[in-house]
Scaffold this active site. Structure first.
Site, PDB file in Angstrom:
ATOM      1  N   HIS A 208      -3.776  -4.844  -0.322  1.00 33.67           N
ATOM      2  CA  HIS A 208      -3.387  -5.400   0.964  1.00 33.67           C
ATOM      3  C   HIS A 208      -3.445  -6.928   0.910  1.00 33.67           C
ATOM      4  O   HIS A 208      -4.519  -7.509   1.095  1.00 33.67           O
ATOM      5  CB  HIS A 208      -4.327  -4.898   2.061  1.00 33.67           C
TER       6      HIS A 208
ATOM      7  N   GLU B 255      -2.509  -8.925   3.100  1.00 33.92           N
ATOM      8  CA  GLU B 255      -2.862  -9.427   4.435  1.00 33.92           C
ATOM      9  C   GLU B 255      -4.356  -9.395   4.696  1.00 33.92           C
ATOM     10  O   GLU B 255      -4.833  -9.975   5.669  1.00 33.92           O
ATOM     11  CB  GLU B 255      -2.112  -8.627   5.509  1.00 33.92           C
TER      12      GLU B 255
ATOM     13  N   CYS C 297       0.837  -1.198   0.000  1.00 35.12           N
ATOM     14  CA  CYS C 297       0.000   0.000   0.000  1.00 35.12           C
ATOM     15  C   CYS C 297       0.876   1.253   0.000  1.00 35.12           C
ATOM     16  O   CYS C 297       1.617   1.481  -0.952  1.00 35.12           O
ATOM     17  CB  CYS C 297      -0.990  -0.039   1.158  1.00 35.12           C
TER      18      CYS C 297
END
Length: 209
Positions: free
Chosen positions: A188, A190, A85
């Protein structure tokens, strides 16, 4: 092999560290927060997370005093690094969001997302990131791989050979960039479930552990 990887998440006060650590744990990798030169220089892999504004992020990174050791690891020891990001945007030459130069490791710039009213800004939610090159980091991913985005600025590369992923949101932008052992993704991983897990597992494959 994953459990032996020394993954250092750079802790410079502007990153979404907890969720990155949690996802790395899910894919079987032990990680640590990098707050010192030894944390950086003993790592096999580096992750540069980031949330917030560009100038704040680059300022916090420089104030952390970690940058010289990160550069030693990346450019002298050839340790792979993954920016996430804002962390990806910091790898570029700069951003419309601020006035402070970026790291300039990749010849690219982050521009403000400007669309008609049918496209909301920030670009938030799930979207496809199409792999542009076939390398270790894109292994097992395909043209329908969806990732979670939250951003108001989009990166455009000046050289096509630096484009890793592309995403369309009323306009095509570089949702992933790379050069040698330097990688960045706008989305992202994650927060991106199975495709995010696959990408992080792929990144672990660059470890020399």
């Amino acid at each position: 092999m994953n459990s032996l990887c020394k993954v250092a998440i750079i802790d410079y006060g502007a990153g979404n560290i907890g969720s990155v650590q949690n996802m790395l744990k899910r894919v079987g990798a032990e990680s640590r927060l990098a707050k010192s030169s030894s944390d950086i220089l003993s790592a096999n892999l580096l992750i540069l997370p980031g949330v917030g504004s560009f100038d704040h992020g680059i300022t916090k990174l420089r104030e952390s005093k970690l940058l010289p050791y990160i550069e030693e690891a990346v450019f002298e020891k050839k340790v792979p690094i993954l920016g996430i990001c804002l962390g990806m945007q910091l790898l570029t030459k700069g951003s419309d969001e601020g006035s402070i130069p970026g790291l300039g490791w990749i010849d690219a710039h982050a521009y403000k997302i400007e669309r008609d009213d049918s496209y909301r800004v920030p670009h938030m939610g799930w979207n496809i990131a199409k792999p542009i090159v076939d390398i270790e980091l894109t292994k097992g991913l395909h043209d329908a791989a969806r990732f979670y985005f939250v951003h108001s600025y989009e990166v455009h590369c000046n050289n096509a050979e630096n484009i890793l992923f592309e995403t369309n949101y009323g306009n095509t932008f570089s949702s992933g960039i790379y050069k040698d052992n330097i990688f960045g993704v706008q989305f992202h991983p994650e927060k991106s479930h199975k495709f995010g897990m696959q990408l992080l597992e792929n990144f672990l494959g660059y470890s020399h552990a």
